[in-house]
Enzyme design. Structure first.
Site, PDB file in Angstrom:
ATOM      1  CD  GLU A 257      -3.615  -6.160   3.563  1.00 17.04           C
ATOM      2  OE1 GLU A 257      -4.470  -5.339   3.996  1.00 17.04           O
ATOM      3  OE2 GLU A 257      -2.556  -5.920   3.626  1.00 17.04           O
TER       4      GLU A 257
ATOM      5  CD  GLU B 238      -2.937  -1.521   2.343  1.00 15.79           C
ATOM      6  OE1 GLU B 238      -2.712  -0.630   3.400  1.00 15.79           O
ATOM      7  OE2 GLU B 238      -3.457  -2.313   2.515  1.00 15.79           O
TER       8      GLU B 238
END
Ligand code: BMA
Length: 383
Positions: A301, A183
């Protein structure tokens, strides 16, 4: 059965793309690791594996109880992918979510022996300040060669290598998908955009890979890159956008994406319809990039906290993927951890999403442990 549509106009090209993609970035990867990568390619063209973070470690209302799993207790089978995290510091004896590294080793081995796959992320503390991963104080220059915290960073990498080396079965290293510095296009971690330059992020990623494989002889890893969807513009030049911080084809095996914003979270900028559209677009995007590069795509995710929509698994995840068989090819979908009744991403017995999760499991394109045979042997991954 194959959903592969790469470069149909030019078969030779498609073949060469596949051939490149079937070699991991580590040329000395173990045979089992190489075969895992080939199988991931194949799986992604047939369906996708279901993954869950910390599945064997704890669930809603229990912790460290032998043989338990909220997923198993709701669909009768463990997930096919087991997510783990090695933050906050490997000098501790447990991770940031209180999973003891000794237990993790045991569960990783069990997952491997069941014919399922382990993937690791790394919420490393901010070594510059002593804060956690969410401490945004710039730190990457300190970690790189010549930086004030370089030795301390190497110490963490040494311990990580030691942990991976200790993950063995019959003396053979267990293949693992490692997903460091995830991320990074968001600004919430110290390694994220805004807290690091693109050049330094790339250097950090490359240093991590090079150190593990070249200095520490860790050869059981496939490497995943996983930007966050919320900071990706899908409307203009999404490929270029996705590749911010991309360390290069020589450093990445898996083209991942983390996506919590398009799967029903309320309070965000987009309507439910727009989220659903973006969800599909984001998976088409990673599929396209992975095919162009000969890599494997994965939804590394996702999840709706508390699974507050009882039909979430089929309506938000499964059906949109199924509706795009040519353009979406992802090897797995991993949902985050089951911590409490309000912070969980998989169902647990008695939860309102259980019947729908059972439908999700029953679908032929979703893969759980019971559908897996041996993902470490080419062509034998699924039953
Ligand atoms: C977040 C939350 C935190 C957890 C962190 C790392 O999404 O689940 O409670 O500590 O991930 O696992």
């Amino acid at each position: 059965m194959s959903r592969m549509k790469t470069c149909l106009a030019c078969l030779a090209c498609a073949v060469s793309v596949m051939a490149i993609g079937q070699q991991p970035v580590d040329p000395d990867a173990t045979t089992k690791t190489k075969e895992l990568l080939m199988n991931l390619h194949e799986i992604s063209e047939h369906g996708f594996m279901f993954g869950h973070q910390d599945d064997q470690a704890y669930g809603v209302g229990w912790k460290d109880e032998r043989g338990r799993s909220d997923v198993k207790e709701t669909v009768g089978s463990f997930p096919a992918v087991h997510g783990w995290d090695v933050g906050s510091r490997l000098t501790n004896d447990e991770n940031l979510d209180q999973v003891k590294f000794d237990n993790m080793r045991k569960w990783v081995k069990k997952a491997y022996k069941m014919g399922t796959i382990n993937t690791f992320s790394w919420h490393l503390d901010n070594l510059t300040t002593g804060g956690n991963s969410w401490d945004k104080t710039p730190s990457v220059p300190d970690l790189l060669p010549g930086g004030a915290k370089h030795a301390e960073f190497n110490e963490q990498l040494d311990l990580l290598a030691e942990l991976f080396h200790s993950m063995r079965s019959w003396f053979q290293p267990i293949p693992i998908i490692f997903r460091p510095w995830h991320e990074h296009n968001g600004d919430w971690f110290w390694w994220g955009k805004g807290n690091v330059s693109e050049e330094d992020y790339i250097a950090l990623f490359r240093y991590t890979v090079d150190y593990l494989k070249n200095e520490k002889d860790v050869h059981q890893l496939l490497y995943a890159f996983s930007p966050d969807r919320s900071r990706l513009r899908l409307d203009t030049i999404p490929e270029q956008n996705y590749l911010w911080g991309y360390p290069g084809d020589d450093y990445v095996d898996i083209i991942g994406i983390d996506n919590y914003g398009d799967v029903g979270r309320s309070g965000g900028p987009d309507s439910e319809e727009k989220q659903a559209e973006n969800f599909v677009e984001s998976l088409k995007l990673i599929t396209r990039i992975a095919r162009e590069k000969g890599k494997v795509a994965a939804l590394t995710e996702t999840g709706l906290e508390g699974v507050t929509r009882p039909d979430w698994f089929t309506e938000v995840i499964l059906n949109p993927i199924k509706a795009n068989p040519e353009e979406i090819a992802i090897a797995w979908v991993l949902v985050w951890r089951n911590h409490t009744t309000t912070h969980h991403y998989a169902p647990y017995p008695g939860h309102s999403s259980v019947p729908d999760f059972q439908k999700f499991d029953a679908d032929s394109i979703t893969l759980f442990e019971k559908d897996m045979r041996n993902p470490y042997k080419k062509g034998k991954a699924i039953k």
